[in-house]
Design an enzyme around this catalytic site. Structure first.
Site, PDB file in Angstrom:
ATOM      1  N   ARG A 285       7.802   1.910   8.847  1.00 32.50           N
ATOM      2  CA  ARG A 285       7.222   1.301   8.183  1.00 32.50           C
ATOM      3  C   ARG A 285       7.381   0.949   6.551  1.00 32.50           C
ATOM      4  NH1 ARG A 285       2.618   4.291   7.086  1.00 32.50           N
ATOM      5  NH2 ARG A 285       3.483   4.720   4.430  1.00 32.50           N
ATOM      6  N   HIS A 289       1.392   1.915   3.886  1.00 36.45           N
ATOM      7  CA  HIS A 289       0.527   1.773   5.321  1.00 36.45           C
ATOM      8  C   HIS A 289      -0.349   0.699   4.248  1.00 36.45           C
ATOM      9  CE1 HIS A 289      -2.109   2.302   8.485  1.00 36.45           C
ATOM     10  NE2 HIS A 289      -3.768   2.645   7.506  1.00 36.45           N
ATOM     11  N   TYR A 298       4.208  10.545  -0.329  1.00 34.82           N
ATOM     12  CA  TYR A 298       4.488  11.934   0.598  1.00 34.82           C
ATOM     13  C   TYR A 298       5.398  11.792   1.527  1.00 34.82           C
ATOM     14  CZ  TYR A 298       2.317   7.629   3.296  1.00 34.82           C
ATOM     15  OH  TYR A 298       2.381   6.161   3.533  1.00 34.82           O
TER      16      TYR A 298
END
Length: 392
Positions: A285, A289, A298
């Site tokens: 990805r 998100h 993160y």
């Protein structure tokens, strides 16, 4: 050719534990335990052979290859436009597919018209392959409808926000068409995060026991929001299928040809009465998100940069150019088509009418219901109170 993924080799930690005085030590990487994946196009755009899956793309023509490239480019353009529209306040939220175009276009183009697709909320490329107008995908994210298309028109179910529940719907539908004697198949999409849901495990159980003609297509994009895959599973995801009694295969999710071939194989198994298959498309990805997420909190930039080198669109373009299957005129024409699509999407979103506030009451029960009637009256009185205040 079946190869080991360099990214998998560096990022996947093998599960290895030992007990000392009843305590579990931390996991350690073991050499030679990395899973293999199916790859037909290298990240450099070179065609490689695979004895098992080559036959599923052996007859592909230059025109069809250009079509796959066009699909990915236009899907990415639509996705980028939707992200921009959300940033401008035109959409409440958007889930980008950036980086996952090959997994979706390859698998989507492997389906037949009579197959049925059960997506999550990120399968914009699959929707494109099924003939759903991209502007219809945006109504839910703008808050003007609860879907935007008739699922039975394109055999493409509405987007599912509840994580993993669509796999149960797909399994039930597949069991139904098997009882009807149809030779069509079902494909259910979900992510690596959803693979931890109980609904998915239940779907695996039922589909295996009843030999349902369903393909479970997991797009492992490495991150379930902010949780990496290694915090969800101690084995590669595709190997989970073994415990339920059906095959699993890992495919290079940034290789559109490999995704096309493997999905064709899995759907063929389903139609032939051989039961379910789990396909793990190993991809990444590239963006957030959703637009409410900040991946810089993160994950490291180095990880994203490493995956940018495996970009699915660039990979196919290099192959097209090296094979003389596309010229500059084709790419220029596609650029113009891409811009036209972006303009159409912008205009369509801004022209969407506000929803009827009372429509929700019309579709709760087929024949009406006293409680719904009462709730409708209460809501009408509530709405009328605003008009009274404005008139004061």
């Amino acid at each position: 050719m079946t190869v080991e993924s360099t990214a998998a080799r560096t990022s996947r930690r093998s599960a290895s534990t030992k007990s000392t005085a009843g305590k579990r030590t931390s996991t350690k990487k073991q050499p030679g335990t990395e899973p293999e994946l199916v790859q037909l196009l290298t990240p450099e755009g070179k065609r490689v052979k695979d004895a098992r899956y080559d036959k599923y793309v052996a007859g592909i023509t230059p025109e069809e290859l250009r079509g796959l490239y066009r699909d990915m480019v236009l899907t990415r353009r639509f996705d980028a436009e939707a992200t921009s529209l959300q940033r401008q306040g035109e959409l409440g939220l958007w889930a980008s597919l950036l980086g996952q175009e090959a997994a979706q276009i390859g698998s989507g183009r492997a389906t037949r018209e009579d197959d049925y697709v059960f997506p999550t909320y990120r399968e914009h490329g699959v929707a494109w392959c099924r003939g759903v107008d991209p502007t219809n995908l945006l109504g839910m994210f703008r808050g003007v409808n609860n879907g935007g298309w008739d699922p039975n028109t394109n055999n493409f179910q509405l987007y599912t926000i509840v994580i993993g529940s669509q796999t149960l719907h797909a399994t039930g539908y597949a069991m139904g068409i098997a009882k009807d004697g149809a030779d069509s198949a079902v494909i259910a999409y979900f992510g690596d995060g959803a693979s931890s849901q109980g609904d998915v495990a239940e779907s695996f159980t039922f589909s295996a026991v009843y030999n349902a003609p369903v393909v479970f297509f997991c797009q492992n994009n490495q991150w379930a929001i902010s949780e990496p895959t290694e915090k969800q599973t101690r084995v590669p995801l595709y190997q989970r299928a073994q415990g339920f009694g059906f095959p699993g295969v890992r495919v290079d999710g940034n290789d559109v040809l490999a995704c096309l071939a493997v999905t064709k194989w899995a759907l063929e198994r389903a139609r032939n009465g051989e039961g379910p298959t789990l396909v793990e498309a190993y991809t990444y990805r590239m963006g957030a998100h959703t637009t409410s997420d900040d991946p810089t909190k993160y994950r490291a930039d180095e990880e994203r940069v490493a995956w940018e080198a495996k970009d699915p669109i660039l990979r196919l373009r290099q192959y097209l150019e090296a094979s003389n299957h596309a010229d500059e005129g084709f790419f220029a024409e596609l650029d113009a088509e891409s811009e036209a699509l972006g303009k159409r999407v912008r205009e369509a979103v801004r022209a969407m009418p506000d929803p009827d506030h009372f429509a929700v009451f019309e579709h709760a029960y087929a024949d009406g219901h006293a409680l719904v009637d009462e709730e409708r009256a209460q809501f009408a009185a509530y709405q009328a109170s605003f008009a009274e205040e404005e008139g004061v």
